[in-house]
Scaffold this motif. Structure first.
Motif, PDB file in Angstrom:
ATOM      1  N   VAL A  76       0.851  -1.189   0.000  1.00  0.00           N
ATOM      2  CA  VAL A  76       0.000   0.000   0.000  1.00  0.00           C
ATOM      3  C   VAL A  76       0.886   1.239   0.000  1.00  0.00           C
ATOM      4  CG1 VAL A  76      -1.646   1.320   1.382  1.00  0.00           C
ATOM      5  CG2 VAL A  76      -1.934  -1.133   1.108  1.00  0.00           C
ATOM      6  N   ARG A  77       0.521   2.182  -0.858  1.00  0.00           N
ATOM      7  CA  ARG A  77       1.227   3.457  -0.916  1.00  0.00           C
ATOM      8  C   ARG A  77       0.261   4.555  -0.501  1.00  0.00           C
ATOM      9  NH1 ARG A  77       4.017   1.374  -6.109  1.00  0.00           N
ATOM     10  NH2 ARG A  77       5.784   0.351  -5.134  1.00  0.00           N
ATOM     11  N   MET A 122       9.209   7.958  12.944  1.00  0.00           N
ATOM     12  CA  MET A 122       8.510   6.851  12.284  1.00  0.00           C
ATOM     13  C   MET A 122       9.400   5.631  12.082  1.00  0.00           C
ATOM     14  SD  MET A 122       5.329   7.753  11.605  1.00  0.00           S
ATOM     15  CE  MET A 122       4.895   6.572  10.343  1.00  0.00           C
ATOM     16  N   ARG A 123      10.689   5.799  12.192  1.00  0.00           N
ATOM     17  CA  ARG A 123      11.615   4.670  11.976  1.00  0.00           C
ATOM     18  C   ARG A 123      11.252   3.523  12.913  1.00  0.00           C
ATOM     19  NH1 ARG A 123      15.902   6.347   8.711  1.00  0.00           N
ATOM     20  NH2 ARG A 123      16.036   8.612   8.558  1.00  0.00           N
ATOM     21  N   GLY A 124      11.193   2.333  12.356  1.00  0.00           N
ATOM     22  CA  GLY A 124      10.872   1.150  13.141  1.00  0.00           C
ATOM     23  C   GLY A 124       9.384   0.883  13.286  1.00  0.00           C
ATOM     24  N   THR A 125       8.534   1.718  12.678  1.00  0.00           N
ATOM     25  CA  THR A 125       7.089   1.499  12.751  1.00  0.00           C
ATOM     26  C   THR A 125       6.738   0.222  11.999  1.00  0.00           C
ATOM     27  OG1 THR A 125       6.627   3.865  12.912  1.00  0.00           O
ATOM     28  CG2 THR A 125       4.832   2.465  12.131  1.00  0.00           C
ATOM     29  N   ALA A 126       6.010  -0.654  12.646  1.00  0.00           N
ATOM     30  CA  ALA A 126       5.628  -1.938  12.045  1.00  0.00           C
ATOM     31  C   ALA A 126       4.891  -1.719  10.730  1.00  0.00           C
ATOM     32  CB  ALA A 126       4.751  -2.730  13.008  1.00  0.00           C
ATOM     33  N   LEU A 161       5.885  -0.226   7.987  1.00  0.00           N
ATOM     34  CA  LEU A 161       6.354   0.882   7.162  1.00  0.00           C
ATOM     35  C   LEU A 161       7.628   0.465   6.434  1.00  0.00           C
ATOM     36  CD1 LEU A 161       6.110   3.849   6.239  1.00  0.00           C
ATOM     37  CD2 LEU A 161       7.462   4.467   8.258  1.00  0.00           C
ATOM     38  N   LEU A 162       7.569   0.463   5.097  1.00  0.00           N
ATOM     39  CA  LEU A 162       8.718   0.083   4.289  1.00  0.00           C
ATOM     40  C   LEU A 162       9.589   1.277   3.923  1.00  0.00           C
ATOM     41  CD1 LEU A 162       6.936  -2.406   1.867  1.00  0.00           C
ATOM     42  CD2 LEU A 162       8.426  -2.975   3.810  1.00  0.00           C
ATOM     43  N   SER A 163       8.953   2.410   3.598  1.00  0.00           N
ATOM     44  CA  SER A 163       9.720   3.588   3.210  1.00  0.00           C
ATOM     45  C   SER A 163       8.850   4.831   3.284  1.00  0.00           C
ATOM     46  CB  SER A 163      10.278   3.441   1.792  1.00  0.00           C
ATOM     47  OG  SER A 163       9.229   3.439   0.842  1.00  0.00           O
ATOM     48  N   GLU A 203       5.255   3.873   1.925  1.00  0.00           N
ATOM     49  CA  GLU A 203       4.953   2.535   1.418  1.00  0.00           C
ATOM     50  C   GLU A 203       4.842   1.588   2.602  1.00  0.00           C
ATOM     51  OE1 GLU A 203       6.346   0.357  -2.487  1.00  0.00           O
ATOM     52  OE2 GLU A 203       7.961   0.377  -1.011  1.00  0.00           O
ATOM     53  N   TRP A 204       3.750   0.825   2.612  1.00  0.00           N
ATOM     54  CA  TRP A 204       3.433  -0.075   3.718  1.00  0.00           C
ATOM     55  C   TRP A 204       3.303  -1.504   3.204  1.00  0.00           C
ATOM     56  CZ3 TRP A 204       2.823   1.878   8.702  1.00  0.00           C
ATOM     57  CH2 TRP A 204       2.872   3.269   8.800  1.00  0.00           C
ATOM     58  N   THR A 205       3.613  -2.466   4.066  1.00  0.00           N
ATOM     59  CA  THR A 205       3.549  -3.870   3.661  1.00  0.00           C
ATOM     60  C   THR A 205       2.145  -4.309   3.275  1.00  0.00           C
ATOM     61  OG1 THR A 205       3.326  -4.542   5.974  1.00  0.00           O
ATOM     62  CG2 THR A 205       5.559  -4.593   5.016  1.00  0.00           C
TER      63      THR A 205
END
Length: 102
Positions: free
Chosen positions: A5-6, A32-36, A38-40, A58-60
């Protein structure tokens, strides 16, 4: 990746201070770094109007994004950018699922 998902959120430096949007994005991004899920995350600047920005994350999966968005940390993590949000386009954001790619 199919199913990724974007999320695109629009921002504006209506006061002419584009640097403040960039600084706010950097603060949000650090939190936001390390948020479950979250890819980028990317800050995009319009080439047509340098006062217009968008954040593309971008989310998984949609479920991972929804879990974060509905969670208690969401509002605090993104608060630095909230005053720059540009709702002139309607909602001010879009959520898109990748259904095909090459």
């Amino acid at each position: 990746m199919i199913g990724v998902v974007r999320v695109l959120v629009y921002y504006s430096a209506a006061n002419g201070d584009a640097g403040s949007v960039i600084d706010a994005y950097r603060r949000v991004n650090m939190g936001m770094r390390g948020t479950a899920g979250l890819l980028s995350s990317q800050l995009l600047r319009s080439t047509l109007d340098p006062s217009e920005f968008a954040v593309l994350s971008e989310w998984t999966s949609l479920s991972e994004f929804n879990a974060w968005e509905q969670g208690s940390r969401h509002k605090g993590q993104t608060s630095a950018l909230r005053s720059y949000r540009d709702d002139e386009r309607g909602k001010g954001y879009g959520i898109y699922e990748v259904v095909d790619q090459f």
